[in-house]
Motif scaffolding. Structure first.
Motif, PDB file in Angstrom:
ATOM      1  N   ALA A 208       0.760  -1.244   0.311  1.00  0.00           N
ATOM      2  CA  ALA A 208      -0.133  -0.184  -0.130  1.00  0.00           C
ATOM      3  C   ALA A 208       0.837   1.453   0.095  1.00  0.00           C
ATOM      4  O   ALA A 208       0.484   2.349  -0.599  1.00  0.00           O
ATOM      5  N   LEU A 209       1.950   1.160   0.673  1.00  0.00           N
ATOM      6  CA  LEU A 209       2.915   2.371   0.928  1.00  0.00           C
ATOM      7  C   LEU A 209       3.704   2.618  -0.335  1.00  0.00           C
ATOM      8  O   LEU A 209       3.863   3.690  -1.024  1.00  0.00           O
ATOM      9  N   ARG A 210       4.072   1.326  -1.236  1.00  0.00           N
ATOM     10  CA  ARG A 210       4.816   1.512  -2.528  1.00  0.00           C
ATOM     11  C   ARG A 210       3.512   2.166  -3.352  1.00  0.00           C
ATOM     12  O   ARG A 210       3.837   2.882  -4.406  1.00  0.00           O
TER      13      ARG A 210
ATOM     14  N   PRO B   9       4.828   5.825  -5.740  1.00  0.00           N
ATOM     15  CA  PRO B   9       5.667   5.009  -6.820  1.00  0.00           C
ATOM     16  C   PRO B   9       6.863   5.511  -6.898  1.00  0.00           C
ATOM     17  O   PRO B   9       7.874   4.841  -7.389  1.00  0.00           O
ATOM     18  N   ALA B  10       7.371   6.736  -6.474  1.00  0.00           N
ATOM     19  CA  ALA B  10       8.642   7.063  -6.810  1.00  0.00           C
ATOM     20  C   ALA B  10       9.846   6.704  -5.853  1.00  0.00           C
ATOM     21  O   ALA B  10      10.864   7.177  -5.753  1.00  0.00           O
ATOM     22  N   VAL B  11       9.167   6.438  -4.611  1.00  0.00           N
ATOM     23  CA  VAL B  11      10.009   5.691  -3.567  1.00  0.00           C
ATOM     24  C   VAL B  11      10.376   4.454  -3.369  1.00  0.00           C
ATOM     25  O   VAL B  11       9.413   3.529  -3.554  1.00  0.00           O
ATOM     26  N   ALA B  12      11.681   4.172  -3.242  1.00  0.00           N
ATOM     27  CA  ALA B  12      12.040   2.526  -3.342  1.00  0.00           C
ATOM     28  C   ALA B  12      11.985   2.024  -1.906  1.00  0.00           C
ATOM     29  O   ALA B  12      12.683   2.552  -0.996  1.00  0.00           O
ATOM     30  N   ILE B  13      10.690   1.205  -1.660  1.00  0.00           N
ATOM     31  CA  ILE B  13      10.750   0.723  -0.472  1.00  0.00           C
ATOM     32  C   ILE B  13      11.126  -0.867  -0.414  1.00  0.00           C
ATOM     33  O   ILE B  13      10.446  -1.670  -1.203  1.00  0.00           O
TER      34      ILE B  13
END
Lengths: 128, 128
Positions: free
Chosen positions: B87-89, B93-97
């Motif tokens: 859900a966080l991804r 979408p621009a953050v690499a988790i």
């Protein structure tokens, strides 16, 4: 004095959950070849600690060290485990049953977790 | 790339439970002074991982490493955590988790627990 070690873990539904605990038990067993080393669980996995200690005492243990493989000390270790240990002590007054602190409070375990976290995140390793 | 580390733990009712986790966070923080290092919890303690990551992203993080401070990999890590991370991804979408394995599966952590158990039980230390 015949000594035994109980590594006490929480337990889980997924059998794969126990893998690191089995690895710890194997390593402790290798270091203490003369002493039985067994895993026991609070719930969801067998044996429960009562059965584990009964078996060790029946096999001749006169001292049992209970080491909780928990990271923190919450209700399970403060409220659930002591009465289980007290009942075993009452049932076996000639056996010394020692309850140790959570393994996660040991400075070397804290340090290893920090090192592993830093390595996992791909950061520079902590100076050693 | 601005990096952050989330140390993800279970949580408990007793605030003292978190002490070893806070110690790990402090040690990781010392090793990564340029990156925010925060604790987040599945339940019973704050912040939840969603809030923690939102705050890190708002502060500019473009990569977040999630390291579970769990010993074994059971339902919490197999079933509960992945949808939270997904859900966080989706929200960022621009953050690499990146989601890492349970810290307890790291060989150095297994070894440290075994050493600590042997020391607690008063047996000879494992050869090093």
């Amino acid at each position: 004095m015949s000594r035994a070690i109980v590594l006490f873990a929480h337990g889980a539904r997924d059998p794969r959950w126990a893998e690191p605990f089995e690895a710890v038990a194997a390593r402790v067993r290798a270091a203490a070849p003369g002493s039985p080393v067994v895993l026991a669980f609070l719930e969801l996995m067998a044996p429960p600690i009562g059965d584990a200690v009964e078996r060790l005492v029946a096999a001749g243990a006169t001292r049992v060290d209970v080491v909780p493989l928990f990271l923190g000390t919450g209700g399970h270790l403060r409220a659930d485990l002591p009465p289980l240990v007290d009942a075993l002590r009452a049932a076996h007054p000639a056996v010394a049953i020692r309850l140790h602190p959570a393994i996660g409070e040991h400075p070397a375990v804290v340090e290893a977790m920090a090192q592993a976290a830093v390595a996992a995140a791909g950061l520079a390793s902590l100076g050693e």
